[in-house]
Enzyme design. Structure first.
Site, PDB file in Angstrom:
ATOM      1  N   LYS A  75      84.073  55.416 105.365  1.00  0.00           N
ATOM      2  CA  LYS A  75      83.585  56.831 105.282  1.00  0.00           C
ATOM      3  C   LYS A  75      84.463  57.873 105.034  1.00  0.00           C
ATOM      4  CE  LYS A  75      79.942  55.476 108.904  1.00  0.00           C
ATOM      5  NZ  LYS A  75      79.518  55.430 110.254  1.00  0.00           N
ATOM      6  N   GLN A 119      80.954  57.288 116.060  1.00  0.00           N
ATOM      7  CA  GLN A 119      80.589  55.623 115.688  1.00  0.00           C
ATOM      8  C   GLN A 119      80.119  54.967 116.831  1.00  0.00           C
ATOM      9  OE1 GLN A 119      80.874  54.979 112.488  1.00  0.00           O
ATOM     10  NE2 GLN A 119      80.122  52.862 113.056  1.00  0.00           N
ATOM     11  N   ASP A 142      74.698  62.659 111.834  1.00  0.00           N
ATOM     12  CA  ASP A 142      73.872  61.352 111.964  1.00  0.00           C
ATOM     13  C   ASP A 142      72.342  61.557 112.169  1.00  0.00           C
ATOM     14  OD1 ASP A 142      75.315  58.741 111.916  1.00  0.00           O
ATOM     15  OD2 ASP A 142      76.345  59.247 113.561  1.00  0.00           O
TER      16      ASP A 142
HETATM   17  N1  GUN Z   1      76.678  52.415 113.862  1.00  0.00           N
HETATM   18  C1  GUN Z   1      76.094  51.585 112.995  1.00  0.00           C
HETATM   19  N2  GUN Z   1      75.290  52.443 111.876  1.00  0.00           N
HETATM   20  C2  GUN Z   1      75.583  53.868 112.339  1.00  0.00           C
HETATM   21  C3  GUN Z   1      75.515  55.102 111.978  1.00  0.00           C
HETATM   22  O1  GUN Z   1      74.547  55.415 111.030  1.00  0.00           O
HETATM   23  N3  GUN Z   1      76.049  56.156 112.478  1.00  0.00           N
HETATM   24  C4  GUN Z   1      76.725  55.906 113.561  1.00  0.00           C
HETATM   25  N4  GUN Z   1      77.436  56.927 114.018  1.00  0.00           N
HETATM   26  N5  GUN Z   1      77.107  54.706 114.187  1.00  0.00           N
HETATM   27  C5  GUN Z   1      76.468  53.641 113.573  1.00  0.00           C
END
Ligand code: GUN
Length: 316
Positions: A75, A119, A142
């Site tokens: 990311k 996350q 998100d």
């Molecule tokens: N863990 C797996 N997919 C995601 C996501 O789309 N966002 C976040 N914050 N954590 C994740």
């Protein structure tokens, strides 16, 4: 390879017609994601030149999960490549919800930060719902905050979760108008299944959300013009789940050791079986996966614009 089959498509005039259905087209998520990332990068360059604005994404990573570390790294790299600023916050696996909420409060108040991403998954001692509710909804890139979940289900503008947003882009790359389609989403997670059901409904699909307690799930899935597999069970979805001519989107990514002894990512769909039945299908890897990060960049840029009253150059 072409096959002669009864094609029960959902577009007008296709119902029950007989024809030749070619092997499923591959929906190339890498290319579609690269295009979106390029559009974000171009838009970010414009915002910087015109407004002196650099959208910023903050991530919070709690603990030592290697997969989470690699996702967060990816990311950050994508943000840097698109010209966005990044802020990397780490907490030990022993951190409490209070520690995490204090970090979120700092980022909520930081004017350089437009997007905040915690996350997931979090260590067992931390209730994810409790901490996500502390993120400023306007920085919730998100789309997991209850305010954004409510906006999504109410059909109001808000932050749309990244993976479901990416799935919709992939679907629309093969069918612009989804109205009237029977959509079956297998998997009811907060991250994918539920928000994707809301997006499909907003696109005027008839939506069924199937899950682990659903009876006759394969039979229900076989009605689907659009079949979304988001359960995290490798190759669960076999030929008996798929209608001829369906569009199949595979959100699953489970790491497994292949016959060659190498680690590989395996989807929820039996790709080889599905390819000879479906009209179009996303591969794993290279389907939904790349879209998640591209949509995160788009959400961060959109949040930066909205927070300053600037028109979003990438508005949907
Ligand atoms: N863990 C797996 N997919 C995601 C996501 O789309 N966002 C976040 N914050 N954590 C994740």
């Amino acid at each position: 390879m072409a096959r002669r089959t009864v094609y029960k498509g959902w577009r007008p005039g296709e119902e029950g017609s007989e024809g030749v259905v070619p092997e499923a087209a591959i929906i190339d998520g890498r290319t579609i994601a690269a295009e979106l990332r390029k559009r974000v990068a171009d838009a970010a360059a414009g915002l910087r030149a015109v407004h002196g604005l650099i959208p910023g994404l903050a991530t919070i990573l709690v603990g030592d999960d290697p997969a989470s570390h690699s996702y967060v790294r990816a990311k950050h790299a994508a943000c840097v490549a698109a010209g966005l600023a990044t802020f990397d916050r780490r907490l030990p696996a022993t951190a409490s919800a209070t520690d995490l909420i204090a970090e979120i409060a700092r980022l909520n108040a930081d004017q350089r930060v437009d997007g905040i991403l915690v996350q997931l998954p979090l260590p067992a001692q931390i209730d994810a719902h409790r901490v996500i509710a502390e993120i400023d909804p306007d920085k919730d890139v998100d789309g997991f905050h209850p305010v954004n979940v409510g906006r999504l289900w109410s059909g109001l503008p808000g932050m749309v979760p990244c993976t479901p947003q990416g799935c919709m882009m992939l679907l629309r790359s093969v069918r612009r108008d989804l109205a009237g389609a029977e959509a079956v989403v297998v998997g009811r997670s907060s991250i994918v299944g539920r928000p994707l059901a809301a997006l499909l409904l907003a696109a005027d699909c008839t939506v069924t959300l199937a899950h682990s307690k659903t009876r006759h799930a394969a039979e229900i899935a076989r009605r689907a013009d659009i079949l979304i597999a988001a359960v995290g069970r490798p190759r669960l979805i076999g030929a008996e789940w798929i209608k001829s001519g369906a569009i199949v989107v595979d959100v699953g990514i489970t790491p497994m050791i292949g016959a060659d002894g190498r680690r590989q990512m395996v989807g929820d769909v039996d790709f080889a079986a599905a390819r000879s039945i479906a009209a179009a299908i996303t591969p794993v890897p290279g389907g939904v996966g790349p879209m998640t990060i591209a949509c995160l960049l788009r959400n961060t840029l959109g949040a930066a614009c909205r927070r300053r009253g600037i028109a979003d150059p990438l508005a949907l």
